[in-house]
Design an enzyme around this catalytic site. Structure first.
Site, PDB file in Angstrom:
ATOM      1  CB  THR A   1      -0.911  -0.006   1.251  1.00  0.00           C
ATOM      2  OG1 THR A   1      -1.594  -1.245   1.298  1.00  0.00           O
ATOM      3  CG2 THR A   1      -1.914   1.127   1.218  1.00  0.00           C
ATOM      4  CD  GLU A   2       3.186   3.031  -3.999  1.00  0.00           C
ATOM      5  OE1 GLU A   2       2.760   3.990  -4.697  1.00  0.00           O
ATOM      6  OE2 GLU A   2       4.041   2.225  -4.401  1.00  0.00           O
TER       7      GLU A   2
ATOM      8  NE  ARG B   1      -7.966 -11.151  -1.098  1.00  0.00           N
ATOM      9  CZ  ARG B   1      -7.763 -10.836  -2.357  1.00  0.00           C
ATOM     10  NH1 ARG B   1      -8.147 -11.665  -3.314  1.00  0.00           N
ATOM     11  NH2 ARG B   1      -7.177  -9.702  -2.679  1.00  0.00           N
TER      12      ARG B   1
ATOM     13  NE  ARG C   1     -24.020  -5.188  35.572  1.00  0.00           N
ATOM     14  CZ  ARG C   1     -23.652  -4.264  36.446  1.00  0.00           C
ATOM     15  NH1 ARG C   1     -22.747  -4.532  37.380  1.00  0.00           N
ATOM     16  NH2 ARG C   1     -24.183  -3.063  36.368  1.00  0.00           N
TER      17      ARG C   1
ATOM     18  CB  ILE D   1     -23.600  -8.598  26.289  1.00  0.00           C
ATOM     19  CG1 ILE D   1     -24.767  -9.015  25.389  1.00  0.00           C
ATOM     20  CG2 ILE D   1     -23.511  -9.472  27.537  1.00  0.00           C
ATOM     21  CD1 ILE D   1     -24.686 -10.425  24.835  1.00  0.00           C
TER      22      ILE D   1
ATOM     23  CD  GLU E   1      -4.035  -9.909   4.158  1.00  0.00           C
ATOM     24  OE1 GLU E   1      -3.982 -10.462   3.045  1.00  0.00           O
ATOM     25  OE2 GLU E   1      -3.035  -9.510   4.771  1.00  0.00           O
TER      26      GLU E   1
ATOM     27  CB  ALA F   1     -11.015  -2.668   1.067  1.00  0.00           C
TER      28      ALA F   1
ATOM     29  CD  GLU G   1     -16.318  -1.216   0.993  1.00  0.00           C
ATOM     30  OE1 GLU G   1     -15.107  -1.494   1.157  1.00  0.00           O
ATOM     31  OE2 GLU G   1     -17.070  -0.951   1.949  1.00  0.00           O
TER      32      GLU G   1
HETATM   33  C1  LIG Z   1      -4.101  -1.806  10.503  1.00  0.00           C
HETATM   34  C2  LIG Z   1      -3.749  -1.939   9.060  1.00  0.00           C
HETATM   35  C3  LIG Z   1      -2.685  -2.749   8.693  1.00  0.00           C
HETATM   36  C4  LIG Z   1      -2.313  -2.852   7.353  1.00  0.00           C
HETATM   37  N1  LIG Z   1      -1.215  -3.592   7.006  1.00  0.00           N
HETATM   38  C5  LIG Z   1      -0.745  -3.555   5.731  1.00  0.00           C
HETATM   39  C6  LIG Z   1       0.485  -4.188   5.367  1.00  0.00           C
HETATM   40  O1  LIG Z   1       1.138  -4.819   6.190  1.00  0.00           O
HETATM   41  N2  LIG Z   1       0.941  -4.027   4.110  1.00  0.00           N
HETATM   42  C7  LIG Z   1       0.260  -3.317   3.160  1.00  0.00           C
HETATM   43  O2  LIG Z   1       0.721  -3.209   2.029  1.00  0.00           O
HETATM   44  N3  LIG Z   1      -0.941  -2.718   3.459  1.00  0.00           N
HETATM   45  C8  LIG Z   1      -1.445  -2.824   4.719  1.00  0.00           C
HETATM   46  N4  LIG Z   1      -2.620  -2.197   5.045  1.00  0.00           N
HETATM   47  C9  LIG Z   1      -3.303  -1.398   4.037  1.00  0.00           C
HETATM   48  C10 LIG Z   1      -4.581  -2.026   3.529  1.00  0.00           C
HETATM   49  O3  LIG Z   1      -4.296  -3.153   2.760  1.00  0.00           O
HETATM   50  C11 LIG Z   1      -5.312  -0.920   2.753  1.00  0.00           C
HETATM   51  O4  LIG Z   1      -5.781   0.001   3.716  1.00  0.00           O
HETATM   52  C12 LIG Z   1      -6.436  -1.472   1.897  1.00  0.00           C
HETATM   53  O5  LIG Z   1      -5.910  -2.177   0.816  1.00  0.00           O
HETATM   54  C13 LIG Z   1      -7.335  -0.360   1.370  1.00  0.00           C
HETATM   55  O6  LIG Z   1      -6.566   0.605   0.716  1.00  0.00           O
HETATM   56  P1  LIG Z   1      -6.740   2.151   1.108  1.00  0.00           P
HETATM   57  O7  LIG Z   1      -6.601   2.282   2.579  1.00  0.00           O
HETATM   58  O8  LIG Z   1      -5.805   2.929   0.268  1.00  0.00           O
HETATM   59  O9  LIG Z   1      -8.210   2.472   0.743  1.00  0.00           O
HETATM   60  P2  LIG Z   1      -8.776   2.957  -0.717  1.00  0.00           P
HETATM   61  O10 LIG Z   1      -8.234   2.078  -1.756  1.00  0.00           O
HETATM   62  O11 LIG Z   1      -8.511   4.410  -0.834  1.00  0.00           O
HETATM   63  O12 LIG Z   1     -10.284   2.706  -0.497  1.00  0.00           O
HETATM   64  C14 LIG Z   1     -11.111   3.543   0.329  1.00  0.00           C
HETATM   65  C15 LIG Z   1     -12.501   2.909   0.395  1.00  0.00           C
HETATM   66  O13 LIG Z   1     -13.056   2.859  -0.912  1.00  0.00           O
HETATM   67  C16 LIG Z   1     -13.442   1.527  -1.213  1.00  0.00           C
HETATM   68  N5  LIG Z   1     -13.217   1.308  -2.639  1.00  0.00           N
HETATM   69  C17 LIG Z   1     -12.048   1.036  -3.266  1.00  0.00           C
HETATM   70  N6  LIG Z   1     -12.241   0.893  -4.567  1.00  0.00           N
HETATM   71  C18 LIG Z   1     -13.550   1.105  -4.796  1.00  0.00           C
HETATM   72  C19 LIG Z   1     -14.360   1.125  -5.951  1.00  0.00           C
HETATM   73  N7  LIG Z   1     -13.866   0.858  -7.165  1.00  0.00           N
HETATM   74  N8  LIG Z   1     -15.669   1.381  -5.807  1.00  0.00           N
HETATM   75  C20 LIG Z   1     -16.215   1.639  -4.598  1.00  0.00           C
HETATM   76  N9  LIG Z   1     -15.502   1.629  -3.461  1.00  0.00           N
HETATM   77  C21 LIG Z   1     -14.183   1.373  -3.557  1.00  0.00           C
HETATM   78  C22 LIG Z   1     -12.560   0.647  -0.354  1.00  0.00           C
HETATM   79  O14 LIG Z   1     -13.097  -0.636  -0.170  1.00  0.00           O
HETATM   80  C23 LIG Z   1     -12.514   1.479   0.907  1.00  0.00           C
HETATM   81  O15 LIG Z   1     -13.675   1.251   1.658  1.00  0.00           O
HETATM   82  C24 LIG Z   1      -3.049  -2.145   6.372  1.00  0.00           C
HETATM   83  C25 LIG Z   1      -4.147  -1.362   6.756  1.00  0.00           C
HETATM   84  C26 LIG Z   1      -4.502  -1.255   8.069  1.00  0.00           C
HETATM   85  C27 LIG Z   1      -5.647  -0.365   8.452  1.00  0.00           C
END
Ligand SMILES: Cc1cc2nc3c(=O)[nH]c(=O)nc-3n(C[C@H](O)[C@H](O)[C@H](O)COP(=O)(O)OP(=O)(O)OC[C@H]3O[C@@H](n4cnc5c(N)ncnc54)[C@H](O)[C@@H]3O)c2cc1C
Length: 561
Positions: A280-281, A414, A439, A507, A533, A535, A537
């Site tokens: 992720t970036e 997944r 409780r 609860i 792993e 998102a 959506e």
């Molecule tokens: C605690 C934590 C640990 C993590 N660990 C890792 C790690 O170890 N390595 C790593 O690489 N990443 C990691 N991640 C990142 C994670 O994989 C990403 O947050 C995830 O892939 C979603 O990317 P984003 O946050 O950029 O959301 P976005 O891609 O910006 O998405 C934002 C929202 O829009 C929705 N969305 C996306 N595309 C669409 C579409 N076409 N239409 C409608 N809705 C859409 C998404 O489902 C989400 O709800 C971690 C994240 C968290 C919170």
């Protein structure tokens, strides 16, 4: 409920689900036709149908879960059979609602759905299996039983591994889990050392490379059972440790050179070094094909420049799997990506600065989070960080194939996440039962009230269904399938974990909101499961719905693949 009555209701539920499945298939085909252009799914058309595609993906998960638990019903305990019926009754109603929403958007008739809704056998099933009295009795029985719920049949070696990790989780992880969460500590060596010794990090690595997975095929069930056992004690400080080696090992197995596999897999299996995954970036998460971290050729290797975010365990890890753009032509999309292995020292704490002798640097700062504490998730900044040529997975031949190597690890990731959700649900359910028994409210134990009992029954039914579906999909994966189902069970189990931990916290009343009460940790931890792993959506639309629609077109003889 006596066995003949249970069987009668199960047969009615199966018949209703079969009719619902027909409506579902018709709805999928109708949507597929709307999304197709000359026999292929078109991206803009799919986007225009997102809302119905999302409903179809969720309906598909609920249908599969209900049909799976009912099919296994004959071999289950009395409570599991009743939980399966309760889940199926509620799933049938939920799916009817979802399909109605889809059908309203198409030219299909609502009559078949209305006929199911009006069927007396559905009313009877709902009354007998998920009505107020049935749920109250079921909840009471779940709270009182010593028998495990959501039982699955496991071979002896898998059951032994599960039992060993359950003991370890209860005796060693659980006593530390609360403090790690509250003080945002790094997972201590007192947990990591024994987990290394128990072979945790080698579960998905084949025996000939130092792990315990079979040479041929998969051992998904051990991975699920162990993950679930550890996640019950702590999602972040134990249950999620195995995700990173799982993804990296599969990337190496699918694309690494023989020398890379021989060098890295035994080390990863031994948990030395620990690893982290940097995909992720800041500007690209779900949209992996857009990743921009730059890898530029230099003498003997590559220089990395740019940012990654949310890289979990990046501080403690000595090996990072970094997905980078090795071809500057951005029009190549995912075909311009490669996977590079970055070696670095292991750091404790929430920040690190790693500067190479040649001046290249990698700086990491942990992001403050509401839960999932213990490994810390880092923002990473690369400034001319040098990676030698042999750090590219697949070497020259691996250039441009990083997307595929990354995806090779995702199916396992997944499944593993569905198992994590099951572990958290089990912990939350048991905590809720214990608290409801202790409780007293309005002069009686909380568990004596029918509403509490019904909540426990519903939580248990969700947990049992997700758990049993996770193992069923794990078996499919062992047989070489389940690409779509792994996403589907991840989707359902992670949503369910939110519901179950929410009710468990509720609860507990005010005590549920106290940081010192473990259930508040389960609640915030569960919330992340639907984000990473894949998102929710993204999985629903891009994996599950897309695959359903493609299959429907192919079955109707209308697809051109
Ligand atoms: C605690 C934590 C640990 C993590 N660990 C890792 C790690 O170890 N390595 C790593 O690489 N990443 C990691 N991640 C990142 C994670 O994989 C990403 O947050 C995830 O892939 C979603 O990317 P984003 O946050 O950029 O959301 P976005 O891609 O910006 O998405 C934002 C929202 O829009 C929705 N969305 C996306 N595309 C669409 C579409 N076409 N239409 C409608 N809705 C859409 C998404 O489902 C989400 O709800 C971690 C994240 C968290 C919170």
């Amino acid at each position: 409920m006596n066995p003949p009555r249970l069987n009668e209701l199960a047969a009615a539920a199966a018949a209703l689900l079969a009719r619902e499945r027909e409506c579902f298939d018709a709805a999928v085909l109708a949507v597929a036709r709307r999304c197709a252009e000359r026999g292929r799914l078109s991206a803009p058309r799919l986007d225009a149908q997102q809302v119905v595609c999302y409903e179809l993906a969720l309906a598909s998960a609920e249908l599969l879960a209900a049909q799976t638990v009912l099919a296994e019903g004959s071999g289950s305990t009395d409570i599991d059979a009743r939980l399966a019926l309760a889940f199926a009754a509620e799933a049938i109603v939920a799916v009817l609602g979802r399909l109605e929403a889809v059908v309203l958007e198409t030219e299909l008739s609502r009559a078949p759905l209305q006929a199911i809704a009006a069927d007396e056998r559905l009313a009877e099933l709902r009354r007998a299996a998920a009505g107020a009295a049935a749920l109250a009795q079921l909840g009471r029985d779940v709270a009182d039983t010593d028998v495990e719920i959501g039982q699955v049949e496991l071979d002896e070696p898998v059951a032994m591994a599960r039992d060993a990790f359950r003991r370890f989780a209860a005796e060693v992880v659980a006593p530390l889990a609360g403090e790690i969460h509250r003080r945002d500590l790094t997972v201590p060596e007192t947990l990591l050392r024994p987990m290394r010794e128990m072979g945790l990090f080698g579960l998905s690595i084949p025996e000939n490379h130092g792990g315990s997975a079979p040479l041929e095929g998969e051992d998904t069930l051990s991975m699920i059972a162990v993950t679930e056992a550890l996640s019950e004690a702590s999602l972040a400080a134990a249950g999620s440790l195995i995700t990173r080696p799982e993804i990296l090992a599969r990337a190496l197995l699918s694309g690494g050179t023989a020398a890379q596999r021989a060098h890295w897999l035994p080390k990863i299996a031994a948990g030395e070094p620990l690893c982290a995954i940097a995909i992720t970036e800041p500007d690209y998460g779900s949209d992996v094909a857009g990743l921009a971290l730059k890898a530029t050729r230099t003498s003997g290797g590559w220089l990395l420049d740019g940012a990654k975010t949310w890289c979990t365990f990046a501080g403690k890890a000595g090996l990072l799997m970094v997905v980078a753009r090795t071809d500057p032509d951005r029009s190549l999309g995912h075909r311009g990506l490669s996977v590079l292995l970055v070696q670095k020292p292991s750091y404790e704490g929430h920040a690190f600065d790693f500067v190479q002798d040649g001046g290249g640097a990698l700086r990491g700062r942990a992001i403050r989070t509401i839960g999932y504490r213990g490994m810390h998730s880092f923002d990473l900044h690369f400034e001319g960080l040098f990676v030698p040529d042999d750090g590219v997975i697949g070497s020259e031949g691996g250039l441009g194939k990083g997307f595929y190597f990354t995806m090779a690890g995702m199916q396992g990731g997944r499944m593993q996440t569905a198992a994590r959700a099951s572990g958290v649900m089990r912990a939350a359910l048991n905590a809720a039962i214990r608290y409801a028994k202790d409780r007293r409210v309005f002069g009686a134990p909380l568990i004596d009230f029918p509403l509490t009992q019904a909540k426990i029954a519903r939580m248990a039914a969700r947990f049992a269904a997700c758990r049993r579906l996770t193992y069923a999909v794990g078996r499919m994966m062992n047989d070489g399938g389940a690409r779509m189902e792994a996403s589907l069970v991840k989707l359902l189990a992670c949503r369910s974990a939110e519901m179950v931990t929410r009710e468990a916290l509720q609860i507990h009343g005010g005590m549920g909101y106290a940081e010192e009460t473990p259930v508040s940790r389960y609640f915030v931890d569960a919330r992340v499961l639907s984000i990473f792993e894949g998102a929710e959506e993204t999985l629903a639309l891009k994996v599950v719905a897309r695959s359903l629609l493609e299959d429907a077109l192919a079955r109707a003889g209308e697809g051109t693949q």
